[in-house]
Motif scaffolding. Structure first.
Motif, mmCIF file in Angstrom:
data_model
loop_
_atom_site.group_PDB
_atom_site.id
_atom_site.type_symbol
_atom_site.label_atom_id
_atom_site.label_comp_id
_atom_site.label_asym_id
_atom_site.label_seq_id
_atom_site.Cartn_x
_atom_site.Cartn_y
_atom_site.Cartn_z
ATOM 1 N N ARG A 58 -17.427 8.897 -92.468
ATOM 2 C CA ARG A 58 -17.927 9.351 -91.159
ATOM 3 C C ARG A 58 -16.823 9.349 -90.117
ATOM 4 N NH1 ARG A 58 -23.518 10.033 -89.220
ATOM 5 N NH2 ARG A 58 -23.125 10.005 -87.013
ATOM 6 N N MET A 95 -15.902 17.702 -85.919
ATOM 7 C CA MET A 95 -17.148 18.291 -85.425
ATOM 8 C C MET A 95 -17.667 17.649 -84.143
ATOM 9 S SD MET A 95 -19.409 16.829 -88.611
ATOM 10 C CE MET A 95 -18.408 17.644 -89.809
ATOM 11 N N CYS A 108 -28.074 26.030 -90.196
ATOM 12 C CA CYS A 108 -27.559 26.584 -88.926
ATOM 13 C C CYS A 108 -28.078 28.007 -88.709
ATOM 14 C CB CYS A 108 -26.030 26.577 -88.915
ATOM 15 S SG CYS A 108 -25.361 24.920 -88.671
ATOM 16 N N THR A 119 -35.397 14.371 -94.262
ATOM 17 C CA THR A 119 -34.090 13.757 -94.505
ATOM 18 C C THR A 119 -33.730 13.954 -95.975
ATOM 19 O OG1 THR A 119 -35.115 11.687 -95.176
ATOM 20 C CG2 THR A 119 -34.508 11.897 -92.841
ATOM 21 N N ALA A 176 -34.631 16.311 -85.036
ATOM 22 C CA ALA A 176 -34.135 17.319 -85.992
ATOM 23 C C ALA A 176 -32.746 16.971 -86.530
ATOM 24 C CB ALA A 176 -34.103 18.694 -85.325
ATOM 25 N N GLY A 206 -31.855 13.897 -87.149
ATOM 26 C CA GLY A 206 -31.968 12.590 -87.772
ATOM 27 C C GLY A 206 -31.773 11.481 -86.759
ATOM 28 N N PRO A 246 -23.533 14.103 -87.380
ATOM 29 C CA PRO A 246 -22.366 14.114 -86.496
ATOM 30 C C PRO A 246 -21.976 15.538 -86.097
ATOM 31 C CG PRO A 246 -21.683 13.751 -88.771
ATOM 32 C CD PRO A 246 -23.166 13.917 -88.791
#
Ligand code: HEM
Length: 308
Positions: free
Chosen positions: A47, A54, A167, A204, A242, A244, A251
């Protein structure tokens, strides 16, 4: 729902799975070292490595290029077009290829792959049948900074494959909501409303109970699979989830938001999306409009006028 998303007794690590109570499709081994399934220490490390690609600063840097990709997609779409196939699909593919800096050969292969997934034959194309084409693209790319080869391959697969369709769904749904309210400028409001009403990632990724737990009025035995419904949570009132919640919260939200913002900015005043009965495509984990009839607004040319 929010409590369940943050509950450490619901883990996405497959090591906690007891057996075969979940029949999602198995990822090819090359994609298994992914951020979602990683053990907590590896998850935190991955992460940290991926977030700078991003975050808000990355999204800010990408905005102008997203704007240009949206302009080009609208120009190529013609007078009457399908908002999903002819605009959102090519726009998100071009933007993603650009944002990740894909070399020309992989960019072309990715565009062809994207066209199969949301193009005219999309109703008959199953995502899993496109995995070999995606594997060929991903395995030819240089590794992402700091990641091992398996980790990088899996990460690129998620970025190019998993969030592509989500997306596209989010861009198309946001445009639909904006058109319904006759206002493309309040893009953030339209996006939030679309993410709540038409949550593109409906659940999820799977979680496994690390011990016997009681959740609402259900008892979940250790090792059993749980899919948490983000779509249902969005209909419970309050802010949507949406993207999470908890340690795996998306992220990539700033990049997703920039994609929606630039699309709606370019569409503003230049398209008409008539009221229509929209057919919704619903997979196990994704949800979005299958097709949306649109046409260029009268008196507008294809040239861009928006400023950033
Ligand atoms: C509207 C578009 C998007 C939606 C609705 C969305 C939604 C989500 C959700 C719900 C999760 C958490 C899944 C879970 O807890 O099991 C997630 C994770 C993730 N998303 Fe997104 N996403 C979107 C776009 C993106 C984009 C564009 C990127 C990359 C730029 C991205 C990158 C990631 C990554 C890397 C994770 C894994 C985080 C982790 O495991 O710590 N997402 N996304």
């Amino acid at each position: 729902m929010v409590a369940a998303l943050a509950d450490p007794r619901l883990s996405p690590c497959p090591r906690h799975a007891a057996g075969a109570d979940y029949r999602g499709y198995d990822l090819p081994p090359a994609f298994r070292e992914n951020i979602i399934s990683a053990e907590p220490d590896d998850h935190r490390r991955l992460r940290r490595l991926v977030t700078p690609l991003m975050d808000r600063a990355a999204a800010h840097r990408a905005r102008l290029r997203f704007r240009r990709a949206a302009e080009q997609a609208l120009l190529a779409a013609g007078e009457r077009f399908d908002l999903v196939q002819d605009f959102a699909g090519p726009y998100v593919a071009a933007s993603t290829a650009d944002w990740l800096g894909l070399p020309r050969a992989q960019r072309e292969a990715y565009t062809a792959w994207a066209n199969r997934v949301v193009g005219p034959d999309s109703a008959t194309v199953r995502a899993r049948d496109t995995l070999p084409a995606m594997a060929a693209i991903v395995e030819a790319l240089p590794p992402l900074p700091g990641m091992g080869p398996g980790e990088s391959t899996a990460m690129l697969f998620y970025l190019l494959f998993v969030w592509y369709e989500i997306c596209v769904d989010a861009v198309a749904s946001s445009a639909l909501v904006a058109a319904e309210h006759g206002d493309f400028r309040r893009w953030q409001w339209a996006a939030d409303e679309a993410l709540r009403r038409h949550t593109p990632q409906t659940t999820t990724f799977r979680r496994f109970a690390t011990e016997d737990i009681r959740l609402a009025d259900a008892t979940i035995e250790a090792g059993q699979t749980v899919l948490l419904s983000l779509a249902a949570a969005g209909r419970e009132g309050g802010p949507h989830v949406a993207f999470g919640y908890g340690p795996h919260r998306c992220p990539g939200e700033p990049i997703a938001a920039a994609l929606i913002r630039e699309a709606l900015t370019v569409l503003d005043g230049r398209v008409q999306i008539p009221e229509q009965a929209v057919e919704w495509r619903s997979g196990l984990r994704t949800h979005g409009p299958r097709g949306v009839r649109a046409r260029r607004a009268e008196g507008t040319d294809s040239g861009g006028t928006g400023t950033v």
